[in-house]
Scaffold this motif. Sequence first.
Motif, short mmCIF file in Angstrom:
data_model
loop_
_atom_site.label_atom_id
_atom_site.label_comp_id
_atom_site.label_asym_id
_atom_site.label_seq_id
_atom_site.Cartn_x
_atom_site.Cartn_y
_atom_site.Cartn_z
N VAL A 159 -21.31 -75.04 30.79
CA VAL A 159 -20.54 -74.01 30.07
C VAL A 159 -19.91 -74.61 28.83
O VAL A 159 -19.88 -73.98 27.75
N ARG A 205 -22.91 -75.17 26.32
CA ARG A 205 -23.71 -73.99 25.94
C ARG A 205 -22.85 -72.83 25.46
O ARG A 205 -23.36 -71.93 24.80
N GLY A 206 -21.58 -72.84 25.83
CA GLY A 206 -20.71 -71.71 25.47
C GLY A 206 -20.49 -70.79 26.65
O GLY A 206 -21.33 -70.68 27.55
N LYS A 207 -19.34 -70.11 26.65
CA LYS A 207 -18.96 -69.31 27.83
C LYS A 207 -19.83 -68.07 28.00
O LYS A 207 -19.84 -67.48 29.09
N HIS A 208 -20.54 -67.64 26.97
CA HIS A 208 -21.38 -66.44 27.08
C HIS A 208 -22.82 -66.78 27.47
O HIS A 208 -23.64 -65.87 27.59
N TYR A 209 -23.12 -68.05 27.65
CA TYR A 209 -24.48 -68.47 28.02
C TYR A 209 -24.63 -68.44 29.53
O TYR A 209 -23.73 -68.90 30.26
N ASP A 210 -25.74 -67.91 30.03
CA ASP A 210 -26.01 -67.87 31.46
C ASP A 210 -26.55 -69.24 31.91
O ASP A 210 -27.71 -69.57 31.68
N CYS A 211 -25.68 -70.02 32.53
CA CYS A 211 -26.03 -71.39 32.90
C CYS A 211 -26.73 -71.50 34.25
O CYS A 211 -27.28 -72.56 34.58
#
Length: 345
Positions: free
Chosen positions: A91, A94-100
């Motif tokens: 997270v 990749r950023g909080k809006h990325y589906d990890c």
Amino acid sequence: MGIMLTASSLYTIEIAHKNIRGILTGILSLARLLGFLIVTALGVSKLDWRQMGFVLSGVSAVPFFCLFFLPNSPRWLVTQGRLSEAQKALVFFRGKHYDCEPELLDITQQINNVSRKTNNCYQQARLLFETETINIFLLMTFLTFLLSMTGCYALLTYLVPIFQAAEANLDPFISAIIFCIVRVFGTLVHLCVVDRLGRKPLILISYCLCSLCMAIYGMYFYIHETGITSGMGWIPITATMIFIFFIGVGQPAFSILCGELLPTSCRSVGNSIFFLVLMTGSFIASYTYPMTIEALGQHGTFWVFSGVCGAITFVSAVCLPETRGRSLEEITGNHLNCWAETTKL
């Protein structure tokens, strides 16, 4: 430095998204080359060695403090069973809006597919010699050794006496700075095209042209021995600069492949071995250069360098896979067995 160089390369490769992995690894190479350029420029300044030491120690302190704000590699965290921390690290990068979740699942599945634990160096080293990895490991070890024999490290060490022997129309000490600048520009070109053109095409184009430059350099020295090179001092300068430029373009691609082609479970030990082979080979190339000159002459030595670059081009064309746009798990997953069969050729 040896510990830091290997660890920083692995860290960058493991945290990068597949779409920008080549660029980020290239930025790491560019930063190192800019560091060499700064040191070279300071060497011709009015600073004495004590003042240079203080300046460089201050620069080195910046990444030391910045590292405290970065999490561990998600892939390393998974190998240690720390899945919640690995998810937080993904997270972060990749950023909080990325589906990890899909990426974390792929990493976990690959680690779980290893038949035994690989928590120490011995276990990872044994994994390198298993059927799934031995061919790729030996191929990259061989290519890494060839990289140290291309003439790049000999030029870096003996650039001043080489230019003096060639009677090049350029101050040999200023040429050392130009050497660094040209390689920086080559790495900038690498950054622009590595994730568009791919790793393999960069290697093939770069080392094919490097082979041609070393062949021309050898021919110049061969003609130079006859004493008819008056007014041709631009040839060794041009050949050297083109060679160094394409070393800057192509060599970072090998650094990327060394980190991409081995699975996470043995990547750290494998890359440490690659680095050890590269440094050992560069020492051998630099140490034996004067003896090679005595045995083969200047022209013969550079023709050997040309042959090594040609061998890298041929082996890479036949055996190396293309990894652009694939995740580390895709590279070392279903395709690994196919590449193992290919490298047997």
